[in-house]
Design an enzyme around this catalytic site. Structure first.
Site, PDB file in Angstrom:
ATOM      1  N   ASN A  10       0.796  -1.231   0.000  1.00  0.00           N
ATOM      2  CA  ASN A  10       0.000   0.000   0.000  1.00  0.00           C
ATOM      3  C   ASN A  10       0.833   1.287   0.000  1.00  0.00           C
ATOM      4  O   ASN A  10       0.273   2.378   0.081  1.00  0.00           O
ATOM      5  CB  ASN A  10      -0.986   0.008   1.169  1.00  0.00           C
ATOM      6  CG  ASN A  10      -0.294   0.013   2.509  1.00  0.00           C
ATOM      7  OD1 ASN A  10       0.858  -0.401   2.628  1.00  0.00           O
ATOM      8  ND2 ASN A  10      -0.995   0.451   3.536  1.00  0.00           N
ATOM      9  N   CYS A  11       2.139   1.190  -0.149  1.00  0.00           N
ATOM     10  CA  CYS A  11       3.005   2.372  -0.212  1.00  0.00           C
ATOM     11  C   CYS A  11       2.897   2.997  -1.612  1.00  0.00           C
ATOM     12  O   CYS A  11       3.099   2.322  -2.618  1.00  0.00           O
ATOM     13  CB  CYS A  11       4.447   1.972   0.074  1.00  0.00           C
ATOM     14  SG  CYS A  11       5.651   3.294  -0.177  1.00  0.00           S
ATOM     15  N   ASN A  12       2.574   4.268  -1.678  1.00  0.00           N
ATOM     16  CA  ASN A  12       2.409   4.946  -2.967  1.00  0.00           C
ATOM     17  C   ASN A  12       3.689   4.936  -3.794  1.00  0.00           C
ATOM     18  O   ASN A  12       3.640   4.784  -5.019  1.00  0.00           O
ATOM     19  CB  ASN A  12       1.912   6.369  -2.773  1.00  0.00           C
ATOM     20  CG  ASN A  12       0.475   6.409  -2.326  1.00  0.00           C
ATOM     21  OD1 ASN A  12      -0.302   5.497  -2.603  1.00  0.00           O
ATOM     22  ND2 ASN A  12       0.103   7.460  -1.604  1.00  0.00           N
ATOM     23  N   VAL A  14       6.045   2.696  -3.719  1.00  0.00           N
ATOM     24  CA  VAL A  14       6.228   1.320  -4.206  1.00  0.00           C
ATOM     25  C   VAL A  14       5.305   1.067  -5.390  1.00  0.00           C
ATOM     26  O   VAL A  14       5.711   0.473  -6.392  1.00  0.00           O
ATOM     27  CB  VAL A  14       5.994   0.296  -3.072  1.00  0.00           C
ATOM     28  CG1 VAL A  14       5.906  -1.122  -3.616  1.00  0.00           C
ATOM     29  CG2 VAL A  14       7.110   0.396  -2.035  1.00  0.00           C
ATOM     30  N   LYS A  15       4.065   1.530  -5.294  1.00  0.00           N
ATOM     31  CA  LYS A  15       3.122   1.378  -6.409  1.00  0.00           C
ATOM     32  C   LYS A  15       3.673   2.052  -7.669  1.00  0.00           C
ATOM     33  O   LYS A  15       3.639   1.484  -8.761  1.00  0.00           O
ATOM     34  CB  LYS A  15       1.765   1.981  -6.058  1.00  0.00           C
ATOM     35  CG  LYS A  15       0.986   1.203  -5.038  1.00  0.00           C
ATOM     36  CD  LYS A  15      -0.304   1.938  -4.703  1.00  0.00           C
ATOM     37  CE  LYS A  15      -1.044   1.272  -3.572  1.00  0.00           C
ATOM     38  NZ  LYS A  15      -2.257   2.010  -3.187  1.00  0.00           N
TER      39      LYS A  15
END
Length: 122
Positions: A10-12, A14-15
């Site tokens: 859920n880390c932006n 990482v996305k």
């Protein structure tokens, strides 16, 4: 050889990093700290390079939730290792091992990553 991207789902950042790798056609595997844990051997490699200062995310929620004594005690690789193993989400994300056993990069930088992808594809 497979590139491994470490982080949390859920880390932006990482996305964004995963999407960028997909757009570049760069094969990679994703390792979620929350689901799969933090591999101690990988952490030990990262503590050597890029180093504990680059790994500890002092701007994130996890850092702010630590008590002052714990935060103040993070002063070297050994103390960073202990707190990162106890709180893997404290690691600045993403961490990428471009090829197994090589130095890792921390954070997302498209220009730096483009060079890494070029090297991996050679």
């Amino acid at each position: 050889m497979t590139t491994t991207l470490y982080g949390i789902t859920n880390c932006n950042t990482v996305k964004k990093a995963r999407a960028w790798l997909d757009q570049q056609g760069a094969p990679h595997q994703f390792h979620d700290f929350r689901k799969s844990g933090l591999p101690e051997a990988a952490l030990d490699r990262w503590l050597r390079a890029p180093g504990w200062e680059a790994l500890v995310n002092r701007r994130g929620t996890t850092w702010r939730q630590l008590d002052a004594a714990t935060r103040d005690a993070v002063v070297d690789p050994a103390t960073a290792r202990a707190v990162l193993l106890a709180h893997p989400t404290l690691i600045k994300r993403p961490v990428v091992e471009w090829t197994p056993g090589t130095d890792a990069t921390v954070g997302f930088d498209a220009a730096q990553w483009a060079e890494q992808v070029r090297k991996v594809k050679q």
